[in-house]
Structure formats: structure tokens, C-alpha cells
Motif scaffolding. Sequence first.
Motif, mmCIF file in Angstrom:
data_model
loop_
_atom_site.group_PDB
_atom_site.id
_atom_site.type_symbol
_atom_site.label_atom_id
_atom_site.label_comp_id
_atom_site.label_asym_id
_atom_site.label_seq_id
_atom_site.Cartn_x
_atom_site.Cartn_y
_atom_site.Cartn_z
ATOM 1 N N THR A 66 0.839 -1.187 0.000
ATOM 2 C CA THR A 66 0.000 0.000 0.000
ATOM 3 C C THR A 66 0.877 1.241 0.000
ATOM 4 O OG1 THR A 66 -0.120 0.044 2.402
ATOM 5 C CG2 THR A 66 -1.893 -1.104 1.258
ATOM 6 N N LYS A 67 0.247 2.396 -0.198
ATOM 7 C CA LYS A 67 0.957 3.663 -0.166
ATOM 8 C C LYS A 67 0.375 4.540 0.923
ATOM 9 C CE LYS A 67 2.202 3.903 -5.031
ATOM 10 N NZ LYS A 67 2.055 4.693 -6.261
ATOM 11 N N GLY A 68 1.235 5.306 1.558
ATOM 12 C CA GLY A 68 0.808 6.233 2.594
ATOM 13 C C GLY A 68 0.271 7.518 1.984
ATOM 14 N N PRO A 69 -0.060 8.485 2.818
ATOM 15 C CA PRO A 69 -0.591 9.752 2.303
ATOM 16 C C PRO A 69 0.474 10.564 1.583
ATOM 17 C CG PRO A 69 -0.241 9.907 4.651
ATOM 18 C CD PRO A 69 0.020 8.483 4.272
ATOM 19 N N LYS A 70 0.041 11.371 0.637
ATOM 20 C CA LYS A 70 0.949 12.244 -0.108
ATOM 21 C C LYS A 70 1.367 13.408 0.790
ATOM 22 C CE LYS A 70 2.699 14.118 -3.928
ATOM 23 N NZ LYS A 70 3.593 13.546 -4.869
ATOM 24 N N ILE A 71 2.656 13.664 0.823
ATOM 25 C CA ILE A 71 3.191 14.787 1.585
ATOM 26 C C ILE A 71 3.735 15.793 0.594
ATOM 27 C CG2 ILE A 71 4.921 15.514 3.254
ATOM 28 C CD1 ILE A 71 4.754 12.696 4.432
ATOM 29 N N ASP A 72 3.188 17.025 0.606
ATOM 30 C CA ASP A 72 3.626 18.093 -0.277
ATOM 31 C C ASP A 72 4.422 19.105 0.525
ATOM 32 O OD1 ASP A 72 2.346 17.138 -2.614
ATOM 33 O OD2 ASP A 72 0.445 17.912 -1.858
ATOM 34 N N GLY A 73 5.506 19.565 -0.064
ATOM 35 C CA GLY A 73 6.322 20.562 0.622
ATOM 36 C C GLY A 73 6.690 21.694 -0.308
ATOM 37 N N PHE A 74 6.970 22.843 0.267
ATOM 38 C CA PHE A 74 7.353 24.015 -0.504
ATOM 39 C C PHE A 74 8.404 24.779 0.292
ATOM 40 C CE2 PHE A 74 6.755 28.491 -1.776
ATOM 41 C CZ PHE A 74 6.991 28.356 -3.143
ATOM 42 N N THR A 75 9.527 25.055 -0.339
ATOM 43 C CA THR A 75 10.603 25.810 0.289
ATOM 44 C C THR A 75 10.723 27.156 -0.411
ATOM 45 O OG1 THR A 75 11.771 23.761 0.755
ATOM 46 C CG2 THR A 75 13.038 25.770 0.921
ATOM 47 N N TYR A 76 10.825 28.224 0.373
ATOM 48 C CA TYR A 76 10.888 29.568 -0.173
ATOM 49 C C TYR A 76 11.875 30.394 0.638
ATOM 50 C CZ TYR A 76 9.478 34.373 -1.147
ATOM 51 O OH TYR A 76 9.470 35.702 -1.481
ATOM 52 N N LYS A 77 12.752 31.097 -0.066
ATOM 53 C CA LYS A 77 13.675 32.024 0.588
ATOM 54 C C LYS A 77 13.451 33.416 0.012
ATOM 55 C CE LYS A 77 17.155 28.685 1.816
ATOM 56 N NZ LYS A 77 18.530 28.259 1.687
ATOM 57 N N ASN A 78 13.193 34.339 0.879
ATOM 58 C CA ASN A 78 12.875 35.697 0.477
ATOM 59 C C ASN A 78 14.105 36.397 -0.123
ATOM 60 O OD1 ASN A 78 11.403 37.995 0.170
ATOM 61 N ND2 ASN A 78 11.519 38.619 2.309
ATOM 62 N N ALA A 79 13.874 37.238 -1.079
ATOM 63 C CA ALA A 79 14.873 38.119 -1.711
ATOM 64 C C ALA A 79 15.907 37.386 -2.565
ATOM 65 C CB ALA A 79 15.589 38.976 -0.663
ATOM 66 N N ASN A 81 14.804 34.780 -4.764
ATOM 67 C CA ASN A 81 14.022 34.137 -5.823
ATOM 68 C C ASN A 81 14.252 32.619 -5.835
ATOM 69 O OD1 ASN A 81 12.094 34.227 -7.809
ATOM 70 N ND2 ASN A 81 13.566 34.552 -9.464
ATOM 71 N N ASN A 82 14.377 32.030 -4.659
ATOM 72 C CA ASN A 82 14.643 30.608 -4.501
ATOM 73 C C ASN A 82 13.369 29.906 -4.038
ATOM 74 O OD1 ASN A 82 15.724 28.129 -4.115
ATOM 75 N ND2 ASN A 82 17.278 28.756 -2.640
ATOM 76 N N ARG A 83 12.773 29.107 -4.924
ATOM 77 C CA ARG A 83 11.554 28.373 -4.611
ATOM 78 C C ARG A 83 11.720 26.922 -5.053
ATOM 79 N NH1 ARG A 83 10.266 33.263 -6.608
ATOM 80 N NH2 ARG A 83 8.795 34.536 -5.415
ATOM 81 N N ARG A 84 11.174 26.007 -4.242
ATOM 82 C CA ARG A 84 11.278 24.594 -4.586
ATOM 83 C C ARG A 84 10.056 23.845 -4.059
ATOM 84 N NH1 ARG A 84 14.050 20.010 -1.924
ATOM 85 N NH2 ARG A 84 14.214 18.416 -3.508
ATOM 86 N N ARG A 85 9.423 23.081 -4.946
ATOM 87 C CA ARG A 85 8.302 22.225 -4.552
ATOM 88 C C ARG A 85 8.803 20.790 -4.523
ATOM 89 N NH1 ARG A 85 3.407 25.174 -5.345
ATOM 90 N NH2 ARG A 85 2.201 23.338 -4.778
ATOM 91 N N TRP A 86 8.342 20.025 -3.536
ATOM 92 C CA TRP A 86 8.713 18.622 -3.452
ATOM 93 C C TRP A 86 7.550 17.827 -2.866
ATOM 94 C CZ3 TRP A 86 8.552 16.905 1.555
ATOM 95 C CH2 TRP A 86 8.698 17.867 2.556
ATOM 96 N N GLY A 87 7.578 16.531 -3.113
ATOM 97 C CA GLY A 87 6.536 15.649 -2.602
ATOM 98 C C GLY A 87 7.103 14.275 -2.296
ATOM 99 N N HIS A 88 6.374 13.537 -1.468
ATOM 100 C CA HIS A 88 6.816 12.196 -1.085
ATOM 101 C C HIS A 88 5.591 11.349 -0.762
ATOM 102 C CE1 HIS A 88 9.232 8.999 0.616
ATOM 103 N NE2 HIS A 88 8.468 9.022 1.689
#
Length: 103
Positions: A66-79, A81-88
Motif C-alpha cells: 500500500t501507499k501512505g498519504p501524499k506529503i507536499d512541501g514548498f521551500t521559499y527564501k525571500n529576496a 528568488n529561490n523556490r522549490r516544490r517537493w513531494g513524497h
Amino acid sequence: MYAVIATGGKQRRVEAGQRLQVELLEAPQGAEVTFTPVLLVDDGTVLATPAELASASVRGRVVGETKGPKIDGFTYKNATNNRRRWGHRQRYSTVEITAIAKD
């Protein structure tokens, strides 16, 4: 009778006939797996030392995956322009405990 087993870096309390989800095992569906108990309790008698648990075993059968629940993440650093989306999504094996033997 119940036992405490260690699998996937976690400890779980199990009884015969119980189904549980454990970290993904490298075993096909229907295969027999053996767990080493950390603690075994039988009608008030507690087996906890390595010498007492040397002959004890917990057997189970892999029922499925079976598979567990989807975990969504978002990393952001101000000033910067560093953004990153990830999931597991964790994968688990479903195991049915067939027998707990202390001999």
C-alpha cells in the motif's frame, strides 16, 4: 500472547491474526517473513532478555503493498528568488501475523 517486534526502525505490538503496515519489505506477495521479537508476553510471563528470546520468533505473511498519504512541501527564501516544490509518498508492505512461537 503478544510480542513486540522491531521492523523499519520502529517497534510494534503484534498478536496472531493481526494485520499491520510496515516499511516496504523486499519480499513478494504471499511470501513468509520472520521478525525477531524484542519482548514476548505469554499469560503474564514476560520474556525480555536476549537469552530468553534466542529461540522465539514471529512469523507473518506478506498480504500486499500500500501507499501512505501524499506529503507536499514548498521551500521559499525571500529576496533570492529561490523556490522549490517537493513531494513524497511512502510505500508500505501489509503483513498478516500468522504465528508467535517461543520455542
